[in-house]
Every structure is written in structure tokens, then in C-alpha cells.
Scaffold this motif. Structure first.
Motif, PDB file in Angstrom:
ATOM      1  N   PRO A 287       0.806  -1.221   0.000  1.00  0.00           N
ATOM      2  CA  PRO A 287       0.000   0.000   0.000  1.00  0.00           C
ATOM      3  C   PRO A 287       0.841   1.274   0.000  1.00  0.00           C
ATOM      4  N   ASP A 288       0.230   2.347  -0.534  1.00  0.00           N
ATOM      5  CA  ASP A 288       0.856   3.671  -0.443  1.00  0.00           C
ATOM      6  C   ASP A 288       0.728   4.217   0.977  1.00  0.00           C
ATOM      7  N   LYS A 289      -0.377   3.878   1.625  1.00  0.00           N
ATOM      8  CA  LYS A 289      -0.619   4.375   2.983  1.00  0.00           C
ATOM      9  C   LYS A 289      -1.382   3.333   3.777  1.00  0.00           C
ATOM     10  N   ILE A 290      -1.031   3.189   5.067  1.00  0.00           N
ATOM     11  CA  ILE A 290      -1.734   2.297   5.988  1.00  0.00           C
ATOM     12  C   ILE A 290      -2.351   3.157   7.084  1.00  0.00           C
ATOM     13  N   ILE A 291      -3.661   3.045   7.252  1.00  0.00           N
ATOM     14  CA  ILE A 291      -4.379   3.782   8.294  1.00  0.00           C
ATOM     15  C   ILE A 291      -4.718   2.805   9.410  1.00  0.00           C
ATOM     16  N   LEU A 292      -4.119   2.995  10.570  1.00  0.00           N
ATOM     17  CA  LEU A 292      -4.331   2.099  11.704  1.00  0.00           C
ATOM     18  C   LEU A 292      -5.503   2.577  12.555  1.00  0.00           C
ATOM     19  N   THR A 293      -6.350   1.625  12.948  1.00  0.00           N
ATOM     20  CA  THR A 293      -7.490   1.926  13.811  1.00  0.00           C
ATOM     21  C   THR A 293      -7.523   0.918  14.953  1.00  0.00           C
ATOM     22  N   GLY A 294      -8.454   1.116  15.894  1.00  0.00           N
ATOM     23  CA  GLY A 294      -8.606   0.183  17.008  1.00  0.00           C
ATOM     24  C   GLY A 294      -7.640   0.475  18.133  1.00  0.00           C
ATOM     25  N   GLY A 295      -7.800  -0.241  19.235  1.00  0.00           N
ATOM     26  CA  GLY A 295      -6.999   0.007  20.433  1.00  0.00           C
ATOM     27  C   GLY A 295      -5.514  -0.130  20.209  1.00  0.00           C
ATOM     28  N   GLY A 296      -5.093  -1.053  19.352  1.00  0.00           N
ATOM     29  CA  GLY A 296      -3.667  -1.255  19.105  1.00  0.00           C
ATOM     30  C   GLY A 296      -2.988  -0.068  18.460  1.00  0.00           C
ATOM     31  N   ALA A 297      -3.780   0.792  17.805  1.00  0.00           N
ATOM     32  CA  ALA A 297      -3.204   1.986  17.179  1.00  0.00           C
ATOM     33  C   ALA A 297      -2.707   2.984  18.218  1.00  0.00           C
ATOM     34  N   ALA A 298      -3.121   2.806  19.485  1.00  0.00           N
ATOM     35  CA  ALA A 298      -2.659   3.670  20.574  1.00  0.00           C
ATOM     36  C   ALA A 298      -1.465   3.074  21.316  1.00  0.00           C
ATOM     37  N   ASN A 299      -0.907   1.978  20.800  1.00  0.00           N
ATOM     38  CA  ASN A 299       0.242   1.308  21.403  1.00  0.00           C
ATOM     39  C   ASN A 299       1.496   1.663  20.607  1.00  0.00           C
ATOM     40  N   PRO A 300       2.344   2.574  21.119  1.00  0.00           N
ATOM     41  CA  PRO A 300       3.513   3.009  20.352  1.00  0.00           C
ATOM     42  C   PRO A 300       4.471   1.873  19.984  1.00  0.00           C
ATOM     43  N   SER A 301       4.598   0.873  20.849  1.00  0.00           N
ATOM     44  CA  SER A 301       5.490  -0.240  20.542  1.00  0.00           C
ATOM     45  C   SER A 301       4.969  -1.047  19.361  1.00  0.00           C
ATOM     46  N   LEU A 302       3.666  -1.273  19.318  1.00  0.00           N
ATOM     47  CA  LEU A 302       3.070  -2.016  18.210  1.00  0.00           C
ATOM     48  C   LEU A 302       3.142  -1.209  16.922  1.00  0.00           C
ATOM     49  N   VAL A 303       2.818   0.080  16.993  1.00  0.00           N
ATOM     50  CA  VAL A 303       2.890   0.927  15.800  1.00  0.00           C
ATOM     51  C   VAL A 303       4.331   0.986  15.278  1.00  0.00           C
ATOM     52  N   GLY A 304       5.296   1.088  16.189  1.00  0.00           N
ATOM     53  CA  GLY A 304       6.697   1.104  15.783  1.00  0.00           C
ATOM     54  C   GLY A 304       7.105  -0.187  15.099  1.00  0.00           C
ATOM     55  N   ALA A 305       6.631  -1.320  15.627  1.00  0.00           N
ATOM     56  CA  ALA A 305       6.952  -2.616  15.019  1.00  0.00           C
ATOM     57  C   ALA A 305       6.355  -2.713  13.618  1.00  0.00           C
ATOM     58  N   ILE A 306       5.146  -2.193  13.433  1.00  0.00           N
ATOM     59  CA  ILE A 306       4.512  -2.202  12.109  1.00  0.00           C
ATOM     60  C   ILE A 306       5.318  -1.361  11.127  1.00  0.00           C
ATOM     61  N   LYS A 307       5.761  -0.201  11.560  1.00  0.00           N
ATOM     62  CA  LYS A 307       6.553   0.670  10.687  1.00  0.00           C
ATOM     63  C   LYS A 307       7.877   0.026  10.295  1.00  0.00           C
ATOM     64  N   ARG A 308       8.449  -0.763  11.189  1.00  0.00           N
ATOM     65  CA  ARG A 308       9.720  -1.441  10.869  1.00  0.00           C
ATOM     66  C   ARG A 308       9.529  -2.571   9.866  1.00  0.00           C
ATOM     67  N   ASN A 309       8.357  -3.183   9.891  1.00  0.00           N
ATOM     68  CA  ASN A 309       8.149  -4.395   9.100  1.00  0.00           C
ATOM     69  C   ASN A 309       7.429  -4.183   7.775  1.00  0.00           C
ATOM     70  N   ILE A 310       6.738  -3.060   7.612  1.00  0.00           N
ATOM     71  CA  ILE A 310       5.956  -2.827   6.398  1.00  0.00           C
ATOM     72  C   ILE A 310       6.338  -1.480   5.798  1.00  0.00           C
ATOM     73  N   THR A 311       6.668  -1.468   4.516  1.00  0.00           N
ATOM     74  CA  THR A 311       6.986  -0.215   3.839  1.00  0.00           C
ATOM     75  C   THR A 311       5.701   0.540   3.525  1.00  0.00           C
ATOM     76  N   GLY A 312       5.815   1.848   3.356  1.00  0.00           N
ATOM     77  CA  GLY A 312       4.651   2.687   3.087  1.00  0.00           C
ATOM     78  C   GLY A 312       4.377   3.598   4.276  1.00  0.00           C
ATOM     79  N   LYS A 313       3.645   4.656   4.029  1.00  0.00           N
ATOM     80  CA  LYS A 313       3.308   5.613   5.071  1.00  0.00           C
ATOM     81  C   LYS A 313       2.321   4.999   6.046  1.00  0.00           C
ATOM     82  N   VAL A 314       2.620   5.082   7.335  1.00  0.00           N
ATOM     83  CA  VAL A 314       1.742   4.532   8.375  1.00  0.00           C
ATOM     84  C   VAL A 314       1.241   5.672   9.249  1.00  0.00           C
ATOM     85  N   VAL A 315      -0.086   5.813   9.339  1.00  0.00           N
ATOM     86  CA  VAL A 315      -0.698   6.832  10.189  1.00  0.00           C
ATOM     87  C   VAL A 315      -1.827   6.165  10.968  1.00  0.00           C
TER      88      VAL A 315
END
Length: 365
Positions: A287-315
């Protein structure tokens, strides 16, 4: 219409209420609030999901939960009054097998009907199941309605108890190509770990603090990523039956001797890596962009892990005008709106259903 959407997810921690204004062309969030389950009610819901309740206890819980939904639905007198309610209910069993599938959501809607004196739409998943689908995912129409961007490939990824993605690839044509499915666990296993290690005093990894202190075990991570679900082709959906208590007990046995923080860190990485694996195997392109929703989107460690593992803009969806906890209840508000107007709520290509069907059953005052 002013429609109230009500959602409690597989994490079994709270209920999200989203009051929305909906027309044929737009949906706007009016108000969002959350009601936390009491310790006793939460415990009973977990017992139900584990199949540990007797018949009379299960029936009693169905009504107790319905009263809880109704208790927390009314808002201030100055607020716009809902004209319709979409109640998802609490999933305690979901088996999307091709032979003899079944799903069940607890929460008797009659108490909402009586409390607010407006129609309630609930039991959304069974019509799709009866039509040969998996009864999930159903938030797909909302994601397409709100987040699709012409000329781009957008992924809307919900991080609830279970992790699910809606791929909206709109490079050409009048509408985006839609693919949606569950990618595996999100917060569920992480929550199990925190509850286990704190003996029920804490229910989730607040701000990803435990994961941040731990070291990921690559050995166990690679072993768990060989689970056949991740390579299974969509349409597919999952839940506690694959990534619930049984899986967690296996984790505890295998990681004996590791610190509590290491376990949570490894489970957090599992969510991110299983997302990345599903993306590479099953999406038409990254994807060009990933939009995260749900409770896990408020977990900085999980969001950071997603950014490390998947290319594309993550918001997070906060950055595009929708609070992360609003998406799921708003989606079932939209599904209620569609059902009220006798319009299909499923996308057969994503659920595997034989046809588009009216999703939800209506209770009227």
C-alpha cells in the motif's frame, strides 16, 4: 439519520459508542464515548468465550449484557437523539468453516429498544454466513465509504483483539478494488499476557511499556509465524478459536524462563510480522498508505513494530479525522443504516458469500 453504533470487540474490555449523522453520500461522527466492563461482567464474558458457562449462566449473561448496553447508551439531553441503533454485540464464538459454520454475539437488543424507543439492528453476521460467507469482515463498506482515495492503494488496518485489513486499490476505474480479511492476532495475545502476569490487575500493555522493555525472541517468533492461517488465501477470518487461550498457553509453555517483558515484546512483534507476511502474500501490491485503527493503534510499541516491518506511510485514523476507537462502532452504525434502507451490507468478494445480502435483524419499539 442520526445512528448510534455500538461495538465491543474480542479484547472484551469495554464498549465503544459512536453517534453518527449518515446520508447516502457522507457519514460524520457526532460523539464518541466508551463504557468499561465491570470486573465481574468482564470475567463472565471471558468464561463464555472459553465455553465455561452453564446454559442458564449463558442466558443470564445475554440479558445482563443487553442491559449494560442500554444503561450506557443515553447521552446529554442537548445531544442529537439517535433514530436508529446498530448493535454488534459481543462475539463469544466464531467458526467460519465451510461445513457447519456458526457465529454468536451476546447482548439482548430488547433493552436498547425499550430504553431509547428506537429500532435496533443486530445479529449482522449470520445472513452472510447463511449465504456461504464467513460472516466477516463487515466493516469493509465503511472503510470504502470513508477512506478510499482515487489513484492510491490505501489499507485500513484495525488492531482490535484480532487484526484485520481492508485493501482499497483505486488506481483505475470508477471504484476501488476491495480485498478484506483477518491477518491474525492483534491485541488479544498481548492482553492475555498482561492479565496473566499481573494476575488480572492490568488488562493491556498501556503505551506499549512492557513491550518496550523486552527483547524479541526470534526463535519463537519464526516458529509461530509458520502457523498455517497466515498463508491461507482470503477470504478468511479468525478469532479466539485459533489465537485465543489455547495458543496463549502454548506461548507460556514455550517461553518459560523468559521475562514477562520478553513475552509481551515477542507477541507484539508477532502481530506486526503476521501483518507484513499477509501483505506480501495476499495483497495485489504494497500500500501507499496504511491507516491504523482500534486500540492497538494507541500502542507506540506495536505501531513502531509495524513501521519497521511494512513499507509505506503509516498513520492512525486520528490523523484523518476519525478517532481510533470510533471506526468499528461507526461501521456498524452504517451497516444499520443500510439494513434500514434495505441495502446489502456485505461485500461478497471479501467474505466469500455467494451473493450480497441484507445484514442484520431489526427489533422495533
Amino acid at each position: 439519520m442520526n445512528v448510534l453504533g455500538i461495538m465491543s470487540g474480542t479484547s472484551i474490555d469495554s464498549v465503544d459508542y459512536a453517534l453518527c449523522s449518515i446520508t447516502e453520500k457522507r457519514i460524520e461522527l457526532q460523539e464518541l464515548w466508551t463504557a468499561n466492563f465491570s470486573k465481574a461482567l468482564r470475567g463472565k464474558l471471558h468464561d463464555a468465550a472459553r465455553g465455561e458457562l452453564r446454559t442458564w449462566e449463558f442466558c443470564q449473561l445475554h440479558h445482563d449484557l443487553g442491559r449494560f448496553y442500554a444503561q450506557h447508551a443515553p447521552r446529554r439531553a442537548a445531544d442529537p437523539k439517535p433514530q436508529l441503533i446498530g448493535l454488534h454485540g459481543q462475539t463469544v464464538f466464531h467458526n467460519p468453516a465451510k461445513i457447519n459454520p456458526a457465529t454468536f454475539q451476546l447482548g439482548e437488543p430488547a433493552y436498547l429498544v425499550e430504553k431509547l424507543r428506537v429500532p435496533v439492528v443486530n445479529n449482522f453476521r449470520v445472513a452472510d454466513l447463511a449465504a456461504g460467507g464467513q460472516g466477516a469482515p463487515l466493516a469493509t463498506i465503511f472503510h470504502r465509504f470513508v477512506f478510499a482515495e482515487k489513484g492510491k492503494h490505501i489499507c485500513v488496518h484495525n488492531l482490535g483483539g484480532i487484526s484485520n485489513v481492508t485493501s482499497l486499490a483505486w488506481k483505475t476505474g470508477a471504484r476501488p478494488k476491495v480485498l478484506a480479511f483477518d491477518t491474525g492476532p492483534a491485541n488479544m495475545l498481548i492482553d492475555f499476557a498482561v492479565r496473566h502476569f499481573t494476575k488480572g490487575e492490568k488488562h493491556f500493555d498501556a503505551n506499549g511499556a512492557w513491550a518496550a522493555r523486552g527483547v524479541v525472541s526470534r526463535k519463537f517468533l519464526e516458529r509461530w509465524l509458520r502457523h498455517p492461517y497466515f498463508k491461507k488465501k482470503p477470504p478468511k477470518s479468525t478469532g479466539r478459536e485459533l489465537f485465543g487461550e489455547t495458543f496463549f498457553q502454548k506461548v507460556i509453555r514455550e517461553m518459560e524462563g523468559h521475562s514477562n517483558f520478553d513475552v509481551v515484546a515477542t507477541l507484539t512483534e508477532l502481530t506486526a510480522c503476521s501483518m507484513a507476511l499477509n501483505y506480501s502474500l495476499h495483497l495485489p501490491s504494497l500500500p501507499d498508505k496504511i491507516i491504523l485503527t482500534g486500540g492497538g493503534a494507541a500502542n507506540p510499541s506495536l505501531v513502531g513494530a509495524i513501521k519497521r516491518n511494512i513499507t509505506g506511510k503509516v498513520v492512525t485514523s486520528n490523523h484523518v479525522g476519525w478517532p481510533v476507537q470510533s471506526i468499528e462502532p461507526a461501521a456498524f452504525g452504517l451497516l444499520a443504516f443500510l439494513r434500514w434502507h434495505k441495502r446489502a451490507g456485505n461485500v461478497p468478494g471479501t467474505t466469500g458469500a455467494n451473493r450480497a445480502v441484507l445484514c442484520g435483524q431489526i427489533s422495533e419499539p
